[in-house]
Design a protein around this motif. Structure first.
Motif, PDB file in Angstrom:
ATOM      1  N   TYR A  35     -10.570 -95.837  26.510  1.00 34.78           N
ATOM      2  CA  TYR A  35     -11.279 -94.686  27.068  1.00 34.78           C
ATOM      3  C   TYR A  35     -10.594 -93.362  26.734  1.00 34.78           C
ATOM      4  CZ  TYR A  35      -7.669 -95.670  30.504  1.00 34.78           C
ATOM      5  OH  TYR A  35      -6.459 -95.930  31.099  1.00 34.78           O
ATOM      6  N   CYS A  36      -9.441 -93.420  26.084  1.00 32.47           N
ATOM      7  CA  CYS A  36      -8.669 -92.200  25.841  1.00 32.47           C
ATOM      8  C   CYS A  36      -8.297 -92.016  24.369  1.00 32.47           C
ATOM      9  CB  CYS A  36      -7.419 -92.235  26.719  1.00 32.47           C
ATOM     10  SG  CYS A  36      -6.312 -90.839  26.510  1.00 32.47           S
ATOM     11  N   SER A  78       2.275 -84.188  31.335  1.00 28.86           N
ATOM     12  CA  SER A  78       1.406 -85.280  30.935  1.00 28.86           C
ATOM     13  C   SER A  78       1.400 -85.358  29.406  1.00 28.86           C
ATOM     14  CB  SER A  78       0.011 -85.005  31.528  1.00 28.86           C
ATOM     15  OG  SER A  78      -0.850 -86.069  31.266  1.00 28.86           O
ATOM     16  N   GLY A  79       0.374 -85.988  28.834  1.00 30.66           N
ATOM     17  CA  GLY A  79       0.340 -86.121  27.381  1.00 30.66           C
ATOM     18  C   GLY A  79      -1.011 -86.693  26.981  1.00 30.66           C
ATOM     19  N   GLY A  80      -0.997 -87.450  25.931  1.00 33.68           N
ATOM     20  CA  GLY A  80      -0.099 -88.417  25.373  1.00 33.68           C
ATOM     21  C   GLY A  80       0.823 -89.037  26.429  1.00 33.68           C
ATOM     22  N   GLU A  81       1.815 -89.722  25.942  1.00 29.64           N
ATOM     23  CA  GLU A  81       2.756 -90.328  26.874  1.00 29.64           C
ATOM     24  C   GLU A  81       3.989 -89.418  26.990  1.00 29.64           C
ATOM     25  OE1 GLU A  81       2.906 -92.369  29.257  1.00 29.64           O
ATOM     26  OE2 GLU A  81       5.031 -91.916  29.419  1.00 29.64           O
ATOM     27  N   PRO A  82       4.143 -88.726  28.126  1.00 30.62           N
ATOM     28  CA  PRO A  82       5.197 -87.711  28.238  1.00 30.62           C
ATOM     29  C   PRO A  82       6.606 -88.264  28.075  1.00 30.62           C
ATOM     30  CG  PRO A  82       4.178 -88.117  30.380  1.00 30.62           C
ATOM     31  CD  PRO A  82       3.337 -88.813  29.362  1.00 30.62           C
ATOM     32  N   THR A 111       2.772 -87.589  34.982  1.00 30.38           N
ATOM     33  CA  THR A 111       1.874 -88.752  34.868  1.00 30.38           C
ATOM     34  C   THR A 111       2.288 -89.562  33.649  1.00 30.38           C
ATOM     35  OG1 THR A 111       0.036 -87.505  35.813  1.00 30.38           O
ATOM     36  CG2 THR A 111      -0.536 -89.480  34.611  1.00 30.38           C
ATOM     37  N   ASN A 113       2.271 -93.683  31.579  1.00 29.48           N
ATOM     38  CA  ASN A 113       1.708 -95.041  31.535  1.00 29.48           C
ATOM     39  C   ASN A 113       2.729 -96.070  32.009  1.00 29.48           C
ATOM     40  OD1 ASN A 113       3.406 -95.677  29.320  1.00 29.48           O
ATOM     41  ND2 ASN A 113       1.826 -95.118  27.823  1.00 29.48           N
ATOM     42  N   ASN A 175      -2.726 -94.973  39.239  1.00 32.14           N
ATOM     43  CA  ASN A 175      -4.101 -94.623  38.883  1.00 32.14           C
ATOM     44  C   ASN A 175      -4.740 -95.671  37.989  1.00 32.14           C
ATOM     45  OD1 ASN A 175      -3.937 -92.120  40.162  1.00 32.14           O
ATOM     46  ND2 ASN A 175      -3.178 -91.102  38.324  1.00 32.14           N
ATOM     47  N   VAL A 177      -8.366 -96.296  35.844  1.00 33.23           N
ATOM     48  CA  VAL A 177      -9.708 -95.906  35.418  1.00 33.23           C
ATOM     49  C   VAL A 177     -10.546 -97.176  35.470  1.00 33.23           C
ATOM     50  CG1 VAL A 177     -11.083 -95.099  33.454  1.00 33.23           C
ATOM     51  CG2 VAL A 177      -8.838 -94.099  33.888  1.00 33.23           C
ATOM     52  N   ASN A 213     -14.508 -91.742  22.796  1.00 32.08           N
ATOM     53  CA  ASN A 213     -14.483 -92.983  23.568  1.00 32.08           C
ATOM     54  C   ASN A 213     -15.860 -93.634  23.745  1.00 32.08           C
ATOM     55  OD1 ASN A 213     -15.599 -91.381  25.541  1.00 32.08           O
ATOM     56  ND2 ASN A 213     -13.773 -91.320  26.849  1.00 32.08           N
ATOM     57  N   MET A 342      -8.455 -85.834  25.454  1.00 27.72           N
ATOM     58  CA  MET A 342      -7.636 -85.835  26.663  1.00 27.72           C
ATOM     59  C   MET A 342      -6.142 -85.943  26.356  1.00 27.72           C
ATOM     60  SD  MET A 342      -8.881 -87.195  29.963  1.00 27.72           S
ATOM     61  CE  MET A 342      -8.124 -87.582  31.486  1.00 27.72           C
ATOM     62  N   GLY A 346      -3.708 -83.489  28.075  1.00 20.10           N
ATOM     63  CA  GLY A 346      -2.996 -84.115  29.177  1.00 20.10           C
ATOM     64  C   GLY A 346      -3.806 -84.565  30.366  1.00 20.10           C
ATOM     65  N   GLY A 347      -5.113 -84.768  30.208  1.00 15.63           N
ATOM     66  CA  GLY A 347      -5.903 -85.351  31.291  1.00 15.63           C
ATOM     67  C   GLY A 347      -6.029 -84.449  32.498  1.00 15.63           C
TER      68      GLY A 347
HETATM   69  N1  SAM Z   1      -0.159 -91.414  29.125  1.00 22.83           N
HETATM   70  C1  SAM Z   1      -0.095 -90.993  30.475  1.00 22.83           C
HETATM   71  C2  SAM Z   1      -0.891 -91.922  31.363  1.00 22.83           C
HETATM   72  O1  SAM Z   1      -1.705 -92.693  30.849  1.00 22.83           O
HETATM   73  O2  SAM Z   1      -0.709 -91.847  32.570  1.00 22.83           O
HETATM   74  C3  SAM Z   1      -0.508 -89.563  30.720  1.00 22.83           C
HETATM   75  C4  SAM Z   1      -1.679 -89.029  29.959  1.00 22.83           C
HETATM   76  S1  SAM Z   1      -3.262 -89.740  30.363  1.00 22.83           S
HETATM   77  C5  SAM Z   1      -4.360 -88.820  29.315  1.00 22.83           C
HETATM   78  C6  SAM Z   1      -3.536 -89.071  31.995  1.00 22.83           C
HETATM   79  C7  SAM Z   1      -4.575 -89.779  32.822  1.00 22.83           C
HETATM   80  O3  SAM Z   1      -5.848 -89.587  32.258  1.00 22.83           O
HETATM   81  C8  SAM Z   1      -4.360 -91.282  32.943  1.00 22.83           C
HETATM   82  O4  SAM Z   1      -4.306 -91.649  34.310  1.00 22.83           O
HETATM   83  C9  SAM Z   1      -5.617 -91.845  32.303  1.00 22.83           C
HETATM   84  O5  SAM Z   1      -6.019 -93.046  32.905  1.00 22.83           O
HETATM   85  C10 SAM Z   1      -6.609 -90.735  32.515  1.00 22.83           C
HETATM   86  N2  SAM Z   1      -7.735 -90.813  31.577  1.00 22.83           N
HETATM   87  C11 SAM Z   1      -7.691 -90.820  30.228  1.00 22.83           C
HETATM   88  N3  SAM Z   1      -8.943 -90.903  29.711  1.00 22.83           N
HETATM   89  C12 SAM Z   1      -9.801 -90.965  30.763  1.00 22.83           C
HETATM   90  C13 SAM Z   1     -11.228 -91.064  30.892  1.00 22.83           C
HETATM   91  N4  SAM Z   1     -12.025 -91.143  29.831  1.00 22.83           N
HETATM   92  N5  SAM Z   1     -11.749 -91.080  32.132  1.00 22.83           N
HETATM   93  C14 SAM Z   1     -10.954 -91.003  33.224  1.00 22.83           C
HETATM   94  N6  SAM Z   1      -9.616 -90.896  33.182  1.00 22.83           N
HETATM   95  C15 SAM Z   1      -9.043 -90.887  31.959  1.00 22.83           C
END
Ligand code: SAM
Ligand code: SF4
Ligand code: SF4
Length: 347
Positions: A35-36, A78-82, A111, A113, A175, A177, A213, A342, A346-347
């Protein structure tokens, strides 16, 4: 002179104050959540930003200081993976020293992963990180592999969460999704896993961010569906918001075993209280998660502007802000513009 709120913060075109800054510190990630950053798009030929394109920590701090002067009280990395950004602890340390106009420290969160957290929790805590959100979409190995587009085990993320708890980076929010037909079945296992642990489990409606996505409304499991599934098994009572503009609706288990949150960005838009500005990895400011254009600050930062110029650029941007994408989406009148990915903001 631009609009100023009674609390001293800058107001946008819809009278929303600037309160939160979300900083993306890298566009890279070690997972490929469908989804990202789906692997078909972010595969081995994908060209990520070069190191020279990233804002340096000093540049990030400079932008953060100006945003704080305009009202920001909360900063999230946030990021990517911070945790992939080299020296992230040093940035945390630098941000942790920033204070608002009353001398109060900024609320600093991150935030992740969680895959590198077992190694990094202690150093992040020592650097001054206050709070942590960890993303975890499933406990089941196969479902986690499908959601994360990787062979990583969810056990690694659970280890990271345990390490963060052990060093007092609490309360941790986890969190997930939720995508229809993929990890809906994990809602109750996740609830069971984190009840009684102090971890706040939160479910996020799958959003149509970016262009890669393949989002379809049918794939969204709505907040009300998620809640009724949980409530049938573990009765809930609603909690009032802790701070204005909070994105998650909070609920407590009636048996006192903890708290959960649901983020209904698709079915119940919260644009009217959205106080968030986003700084991309390469130094562009975005006033909405669904924006197609950012405002470049990097060029300005690298041509040594004086502080007044920088402050004026950010103030003008917020002052002109009228974004309310999710509200318009709810009203089914969203233009199909190109949106930013995203992982980049950084979401
Ligand atoms: N890599 C880190 C992580 O996954 O936590 C930080 C960046 S990530 C883009 C930040 C948040 O955005 C994550 O909790 C991710 O689940 C959420 N996210 C990414 N794409 C999404 C989407 N299409 N819908 C809802 N949440 C989304
Ligand atoms: Fe990486 Fe986070 Fe995006 Fe998953 S949600 S691909 S972990 S940046
Ligand atoms: Fe804020 Fe844009 Fe999301 Fe609305 S759609 S809540 S304005 S980021």
């Amino acid at each position: 002179m631009h609009n100023l709120h009674a609390g001293g913060s800058c107001l946008d075109n819809l009278q929303r104050p600037l309160r939160d800054l979300r900083i993306s510190v890298t566009d890279r990630c070690n997972l490929r959540c469908t989804y990202c950053m789906p692997d078909e798009v972010f595969g081995k030929n994908f060209v990520f930003l070069r190191h020279a394109d990233l804002l340096s920590f000093e540049e990030i701090i400079r932008v953060a200081r100006h945003c704080i002067a305009l009202g920001v009280r909360k900063i999230r990395l946030s990021g990517g993976e911070p945790l992939l950004r080299h020296g992230i602890e040093r940035l945390v340390e630098m941000l942790a020293t920033l204070v608002d106009s009353n001398g109060k420290p900024i609320d600093l969160a991150l935030t992740t992963n969680g895959t590198l957290l077992a190694k990094k929790a202690r150093s992040l805590k020592d650097a001054g990180l206050a709070r942590l959100n960890v993303s975890l979409d499933a406990l089941d190995e196969n479902i986690f592999h499908t959601m994360s587009g990787s062979n990583t085990s969810p056990a690694l993320v659970l280890e990271g969460i345990a390490a963060a708890q052990a060093c007092g980076l609490t309360p941790i929010k986890v969190n997930a999704v939720v995508k229809r037909g993929i990890n809906e079945s994990e809602i109750l296992p996740l609830i069971r896993r984190f009840r009684h642990t102090g971890v706040i489990m939160r479910f996020i409606e799958y959003m149509d961010v970016g262009n890669t996505n393949g989002w379809r409304l049918d794939d969204v499991v709505t907040a009300s569906e998620i809640l009724s599934k949980i409530n049938n098994e573990y009765p809930l009572r609603s909690l009032s918001p802790q701070v204005p503009g909070e994105v998650a609706k909070r609920w407590a288990f009636q048996d006192g075993s903890g708290e959960i949150g649901v983020i209904s960005s698709v079915t119940q838009a919260f644009c009217h209280t959205c106080s968030r500005l986003r700084l991309s990895t390469d130094g562009k400011l975005y006033t909405c998660l669904f924006a197609s254009e950012g405002t470049d600050l990097r060029t300005l930062l690298r041509t040594e502007p004086d502080d007044a110029q920088l402050q004026e650029r950010i103030t003008a941007l917020w002052h002109n802000r009228a974004d309310r994408y999710s509200q318009l989406r709810c009203a089914a009148s969203v233009p199909s513009a190109k949106k930013i990915e995203m992982s980049y903001i950084g979401g």
